[in-house]
Design a protein around this motif. Structure first.
Motif, PDB file in Angstrom:
ATOM      1  N   UNK A 438     -16.901   8.948  17.279  1.00 24.79           N
ATOM      2  CA  UNK A 438     -17.983   7.978  17.087  1.00 24.79           C
ATOM      3  C   UNK A 438     -17.465   6.569  17.365  1.00 24.79           C
ATOM      4  N   UNK A 439     -16.363   6.203  16.706  1.00 23.31           N
ATOM      5  CA  UNK A 439     -15.803   4.876  16.952  1.00 23.31           C
ATOM      6  C   UNK A 439     -14.329   4.882  16.592  1.00 23.31           C
ATOM      7  N   UNK A 440     -13.634   3.905  17.142  1.00 19.66           N
ATOM      8  CA  UNK A 440     -12.209   3.760  16.833  1.00 19.66           C
ATOM      9  C   UNK A 440     -11.969   2.332  16.398  1.00 19.66           C
ATOM     10  N   UNK A 441     -11.061   2.183  15.480  1.00 18.26           N
ATOM     11  CA  UNK A 441     -10.741   0.850  14.976  1.00 18.26           C
ATOM     12  C   UNK A 441     -10.005   0.064  16.060  1.00 18.26           C
ATOM     13  N   UNK A 442     -10.365  -1.195  16.217  1.00 19.29           N
ATOM     14  CA  UNK A 442      -9.798  -2.004  17.302  1.00 19.29           C
ATOM     15  C   UNK A 442      -8.366  -2.432  17.066  1.00 19.29           C
ATOM     16  N   UNK A 443      -7.885  -2.209  15.885  1.00 20.54           N
ATOM     17  CA  UNK A 443      -6.518  -2.624  15.576  1.00 20.54           C
ATOM     18  C   UNK A 443      -5.857  -1.515  14.764  1.00 20.54           C
ATOM     19  N   UNK A 444      -4.559  -1.636  14.591  1.00 21.12           N
ATOM     20  CA  UNK A 444      -3.844  -0.596  13.878  1.00 21.12           C
ATOM     21  C   UNK A 444      -3.530  -1.060  12.447  1.00 21.12           C
ATOM     22  N   UNK A 445      -3.173  -0.131  11.600  1.00 17.34           N
ATOM     23  CA  UNK A 445      -2.876  -0.441  10.208  1.00 17.34           C
ATOM     24  C   UNK A 445      -1.446   0.001   9.918  1.00 17.34           C
ATOM     25  N   UNK A 446      -0.691  -0.912   9.324  1.00 16.77           N
ATOM     26  CA  UNK A 446       0.707  -0.604   9.024  1.00 16.77           C
ATOM     27  C   UNK A 446       0.817  -0.112   7.588  1.00 16.77           C
ATOM     28  N   UNK A 447       1.514   0.995   7.417  1.00 18.68           N
ATOM     29  CA  UNK A 447       1.603   1.547   6.063  1.00 18.68           C
ATOM     30  C   UNK A 447       3.020   2.004   5.760  1.00 18.68           C
ATOM     31  N   UNK A 448       3.537   1.509   4.661  1.00 16.79           N
ATOM     32  CA  UNK A 448       4.835   1.977   4.168  1.00 16.79           C
ATOM     33  C   UNK A 448       4.553   2.890   2.993  1.00 16.79           C
ATOM     34  N   UNK A 449       4.989   4.141   3.080  1.00 17.40           N
ATOM     35  CA  UNK A 449       4.718   5.055   1.970  1.00 17.40           C
ATOM     36  C   UNK A 449       5.796   6.122   1.900  1.00 17.40           C
ATOM     37  N   UNK A 450       5.718   6.906   0.851  1.00 17.59           N
ATOM     38  CA  UNK A 450       6.678   7.995   0.687  1.00 17.59           C
ATOM     39  C   UNK A 450       5.990   9.307   1.017  1.00 17.59           C
ATOM     40  N   UNK A 456      10.737  11.665   2.550  1.00 16.20           N
ATOM     41  CA  UNK A 456      11.382  10.450   3.051  1.00 16.20           C
ATOM     42  C   UNK A 456      10.409   9.268   2.965  1.00 16.20           C
ATOM     43  N   UNK A 457      10.974   8.052   2.988  1.00 17.04           N
ATOM     44  CA  UNK A 457      10.131   6.871   3.147  1.00 17.04           C
ATOM     45  C   UNK A 457       9.685   6.783   4.595  1.00 17.04           C
ATOM     46  N   UNK A 458       8.414   6.510   4.776  1.00 17.51           N
ATOM     47  CA  UNK A 458       7.850   6.487   6.127  1.00 17.51           C
ATOM     48  C   UNK A 458       7.197   5.143   6.387  1.00 17.51           C
ATOM     49  N   UNK A 459       7.361   4.645   7.594  1.00 17.03           N
ATOM     50  CA  UNK A 459       6.614   3.464   8.029  1.00 17.03           C
ATOM     51  C   UNK A 459       5.722   3.917   9.160  1.00 17.03           C
ATOM     52  N   UNK A 460       4.424   4.024   8.882  1.00 19.23           N
ATOM     53  CA  UNK A 460       3.502   4.530   9.895  1.00 19.23           C
ATOM     54  C   UNK A 460       2.652   3.399  10.440  1.00 19.23           C
ATOM     55  N   UNK A 461       2.470   3.428  11.746  1.00 14.60           N
ATOM     56  CA  UNK A 461       1.525   2.519  12.387  1.00 14.60           C
ATOM     57  C   UNK A 461       0.345   3.366  12.803  1.00 14.60           C
ATOM     58  N   UNK A 462      -0.769   3.090  12.127  1.00 16.07           N
ATOM     59  CA  UNK A 462      -1.870   4.059  12.157  1.00 16.07           C
ATOM     60  C   UNK A 462      -3.059   3.549  12.961  1.00 16.07           C
TER      61      UNK A 462
END
Length: 959
Positions: A438-450, A456-462
RNA sequence: GCCGGAAUGGCGGAACUGGUAUACGCGCACGACUCAAAAUCGUGUUCCUUUAUUGGAUUGAGGGUUCGAUUCCCUCUUCCGGCACCA
């Protein structure tokens, strides 16, 4: 026995006090000074209202107590006499405003005296006295001589009912605060005071005074300081630049167009010939709009393209210049760089006119950790369009670092597109294969989580996407055996999904996709050349200094507050002491010619043309120029009624000085106001204005202190008994004079009003409370008379000493914090206990004499008449109000036995009384075991833990 | 939208740095005085249960921390005040 009759004793003592002058403050007295100031009243024709009474009663209580505590107290009162209501009243009743003021002032004086206020009347004045306004005019000239008073032709707020221009502070919701008339805009040549020069000082000065935060915050809010940058955008094919103000220079790479206000001076310059027609239409449409219409049309922003382009100094890109109504000439530079990706208004405008949107800030959640595994990922909100529900994966109870409810998500495999990844994840995790993007976000979201999957600790660019489910047929999921039962599927409506999603990044994506939110927060910079990856706060400093190096930007602070419009087109105000000479311009009236007195005339009705009625009085207007003696004209505008009140407190220090506004040595002695009481409605008017005047006077070396009021307290409004605001139309006005005359008297009224609620609280008046306070005074009266009629009997009562000493302590503490209601409650309690004690024994003794006199002193600030009367009846010749405030004896305020509350598992099960104050835990336990009522709760139970608070409470924890 | 403040009996409100929630006043009920009324004095009064004893619940809602929360933390609701196309 004589009955308590306030009508008899109150006027008697008021006369007595007047004669003896015991409330007059003494200049240079070696005692410590205390200036107790209450906002002076506007002497209207309707007399004092209950709000005045509250303010002055409280001020009087403090003044009286401070006097008894040994201070040299200045408690003055005057009248804020200039202004529209008196003028209107005079016009209506066909009398002169001078006469109307005289009448009203004497009426006020009678009312004030009937309340028994301990005012120093020798220092009283009204702002309309020529002796006083001479110095108001002189102070205005100090502003003028220092360039802080200037004339300018501007569009002012014009009240068509009062027929005058207004200051911004006087306009509330587009209406004149006094008469509630909708204001109009009118172009007039006006005097203004440069309060904006003091904007910063008015904020920082708040650190040095004791104001409640709601008052300080309101002033800070009103001044509206915002830090940002001014950036120059060059107009393509032109020598001109458009200066924009922005608080978010970090988003400059996302600026896809410029917008300038319709009344911006460069509009003509940039409008290309083939756009002229539309531009003119817009300008005309906007100029027709009133403030109210503009408020209403907020959502629908109107704009047109000018035909010109500007160069973004950060990336040299060419962007269109638009003209639109949502940019105001009155704030900043009247031009903005529009960043539709990160500003709601720009976003709405870009959508309406199909302008490009470029994302340059990406949100971040969680904190970066060492040795994180970095990965690219997707998060998918899957919607079932038939039910309008969204799919949530429930990973079990939310733990500190994992679990909770999330959207579908997963890492992107190599050489896989976002869409491929999304489809794969949906199929693998859920089993649906027929889905549609339907739609996609125009920007990405950075998330630091476990991640508990990889531990492991993860840094995801979503990347976030919204999918619709086309076919609900489920295919076997492809999860490993172990993964299968890790989550449950839940379908949720939008609202519950918003409340349920536990992860900030997932929630942000969901909200942005479903509600089309604009992301205007802080984050990580993207798509901005070599600035990519920076935090937005770092970028903000970096870009401004980089652009500054090229000369196209600089840091800039903007204020919401505007200069103070100081002209009024009315008769009943201080004439502005300026003479306009054709050769020398605006010339100050020489000090020897001050005051410029108001001419006495028959007609002073305001005019519709924006001219003061004074302009019609030729013989007053036409004067020689003080410089060259040639023909010149007086300024015919008068000052606003906020002028006289901007410095009146200083005049109390030296009220009748005809050589200066106040003698310097007296200013030095009295310093600043120690406590200032007044209405919350003056926070951004009088209170701000007078701080501005005072700060200026301080800079000129004319006053010794930087701030006028060391402490300020705002008072709550007293509502009608029905709980709504008092008003004539509702018929719920409480008239203080009627209450006094009805037989309750001033003392009962004073008590009732102080007892009502904390001073700063808005609460309804309850007429029944007068019964309570008057009963209390009657009991006091009876107590003293019975005592005086006793003959003999000796009583030594520790209990009595304890009661009185504790009352002294509590009342003194409460008054320190302006806790009048609790102080009175304590006095009432004390009275109840005294009655109990006296019932046990006859009470003619030295000790009782002391107890009763002490009680009278404690009540004296609240109820000055009855206490003075009883004080004298007990054989004292001096005034109780000149007696010393009682001191308590610590010996009698300590607890001498303990009543210990017993809790079992935090539940109250009873209490035990021990003679020993410092009983040990073992003593207490022994007593508990003896007490059947309590011990039944602990028999056959194992006591796990005992918490014992000495002489207060014991808590037994049982498993 | 942003910034403040508040929410406790029938009502106004009290409770210090977490330690016996509902002080004080109003209102209400009952009693005394009175031929009667008013005034005055006395007793009671958070709610539910109970004849009473007793038990239970309770400081806007929900959760958390704690032996213990009106008080501290998180989320939400309502009300009041201020600002608001403020870039």
């Amino acid at each position: 026995m004589k009955r308590y009759n306030p009508k008899e004793i109150e006027p008697k003592w008021q006369d007595e006090w007047n004669k003896s002058g015991i409330y007059n403050a003494i200049d240079f007295d070696p005692k410590q000074k205390f200036v107790m100031l209450c906002e002076f009243p506007y002497p209207s024709g309707t007399g004092m209202h209950i709000g005045h009474i509250r303010e002055y009663t409280v001020g009087d209580i403090i003044a009286r107590q401070k006097r008894m505590m040994g201070y040299n107290v200045l408690f003055p009162m005057g009248y804020d006499a200039f202004g529209l209501p008196t003028e209107n009243y005079a016009i209506k009743n066909k009398i002169s405003p001078i006469q109307a003021t005289e009448d009203n002032v004497s009426n006020f004086r009678v009312q004030l005296e009937s309340m028994g206020f301990s005012i120093d009347w020798t220092r009283s004045f009204k702002t309309s006295d020529p002796d006083y306004y001479k110095w108001t005019q002189w102070l205005f000239l100090q502003f003028f001589n220092n360039g802080l008073a200037y004339q300018e032709e501007i569009a002012v707020n014009w009240c068509p009912f009062c027929k005058t221009g207004l200051a911004n502070e006087e306009v509330i919701n587009a209406r004149h605060e006094r008469c509630d008339t909708l204001v109009e805009k009118k172009l007039l040549k006006q005097w203004l005071l440069r309060i904006t020069d003091y904007a910063d000082r008015l904020i920082s000065g708040l650190n040095d005074v004791d104001y409640p935060s709601r008052i300080a915050d309101q002033q800070i809010n009103w001044i509206g300081k915002s830090k940002g940058a001014q950036i120059d955008f060059k107009i393509e094919n032109s020598e001109h630049f458009i200066k924009v103000f922005t608080t978010r220079p970090d988003t400059i790479f996302g600026a896809t167009f410029l917008v300038i206000a319709p009344d911006h001076p460069l509009v003509e310059e940039i409008t290309k010939p083939d756009h002229k027609k539309q531009v003119n239409e817009l300008i005309e449409q906007v100029s027709r709009q009133t403030d109210v219409e503009r408020q209403e049309n907020k959502k629908d922003k109107q704009g047109v393209f000018s035909g010109s382009y500007a160069i973004n100094p950060a990336n040299k890109e060419k962007i269109p210049i638009w003209i639109a109504d949502y940019v105001l000439m009155g704030y900043g530079t009247g031009a903005i760089m529009a960043v539709p990706a990160h500003d709601d208004r720009d976003n709405a405008f870009a959508h309406k006119y199909e302008l490009p949107i470029k994302y340059v800030v990406e949100p971040v959640s969680g904190e970066a950790k060492q040795n994180e595994v970095k990965k690219e990922a997707i998060v998918v909100a899957l919607r079932n369009p038939k039910t309008n529900q969204y799919l949530i994966l429930n990973w079990g109870p939310r733990k500190e670092r994992y679990g909770g409810r999330l959207l579908i998500g997963g890492g992107i495999n190599q050489s896989e597109s976002l869409e491929e990844c999304a489809k794969r994840e949906i199929a693998e995790e859920i089993g649906f294969t027929n889905v549609k993007l339907v739609s996609a976000l125009g920007y990405r979201v950075h998330s630091h989580y476990f991640s508990n999957v990889v531990n492991k600790d993860v840094y995801a660019v979503i990347s976030g996407m919204l999918y619709d489910l086309i076919d609900e047929t489920t295919q076997e999921t492809q999860l490993d055996e172990g993964e299968k039962d890790k989550f449950k599927l839940e379908w949720m409506e939008e609202d519950s999904a918003l409340r349920s999603i536990d992860d900030k990044a997932h929630l942000h994506i969901f909200e942005a996709l479903v509600k089309n939110n604009v992301f205007s927060g802080e984050g990580i910079i993207s798509d901005s050349g070599h600035y990519d990856g920076m935090s937005s706060s770092l970028m903000r400093d970096k870009i401004v200094s980089d652009l500054d190096a090229q000369g196209s930007a600089k840091e800039k602070v903007n204020y919401r507050i505007r200069d103070w419009i100081f002209s009024r087109q009315h008769y009943w105000g201080e004439p502005i002491p300026i003479i306009h000479c054709p050769k020398h311009g605006a010339v100050a009236v020489p000090i020897s010619d001050l005051p410029v007195e108001l001419p006495k005339v028959d007609h002073y009705e305001p005019t519709d043309n924006g001219e003061s009625p004074l302009a019609a009085i030729d013989e007053w207007v036409n004067v020689p120029c003080p410089v060259c003696g040639g023909p010149a004209r007086r300024e015919t505008d008068t000052m606003p009624n906020w002028a006289g009140s901007s410095w009146y407190y200083l005049r109390y220090f030296d009220a009748h000085n005809d050589q200066a506004f106040a003698d310097r040595s007296k200013l030095d002695y009295w310093g600043s106001v120690d406590l200032y009481l007044g209405g919350m409605e003056h926070t951004t008017l009088h209170l701000l204005y007078s701080r501005f005047w005072h700060q200026f006077l301080y800079d000129q070396g004319l006053v010794p202190t930087a701030e006028p009021y060391a402490a300020r307290r705002g008072q709550g409004i007293i509502l009608g008994p029905d709980g709504s605001k008092m008003s004539k139309s509702k018929g719920n006005i409480v008239n203080p004079t009627e209450i006094i005359d009805s037989g309750y008297g001033a003392d009962s009224l004073r008590l009732a009003i102080a007892f009502l609620a904390p001073y700063d609280l808005t609460s309804p008046w309850s007429p029944e409370s007068l019964g309570g306070t008057s009963r209390f005074l009657n009991r006091l009266w009876t107590l003293v008379h019975e005592f005086n009629n006793q003959d003999g009997g000796i009583s030594e009562s520790i209990e009595l000493k304890q009661v009185i000493n504790k009352t002294i302590l509590k009342v003194s503490q409460d008054l320190e914090q302006l806790g009048f209601n609790t102080a009175i409650a304590t006095l009432m309690e004390c009275m109840n206990e005294i009655y109990l004690i006296k019932a046990k024994d006859s009470y003619k003794s030295v000790e009782w004499q002391w107890a009763i006199e002490t009680l009278l002193k404690l009540i004296a600030p609240f109820a000055p008449h009855i206490t003075e009367e009883l004080w004298h009846e007990m054989g004292n010749d001096d005034s109780i109000h000149q007696s010393e405030w009682p001191k308590y004896d610590k010996k009698y305020t300590l607890i001498d036995k303990s009543i210990i509350a017993v809790q079992v598992n935090g539940k109250l099960r009873g209490d035990i009384t021990l003679a020993n104050v410092n009983a040990s835990q073992d003593d207490v336990m022994a007593a508990i075991l003896k007490d059947e009522k309590i011990s039944k709760y602990i028999t056959d139970q194992k006591i796990d833990r005992i918490i014992y608070i000495e002489s207060k409470l014991i808590n037994l924890v049982i498993k």
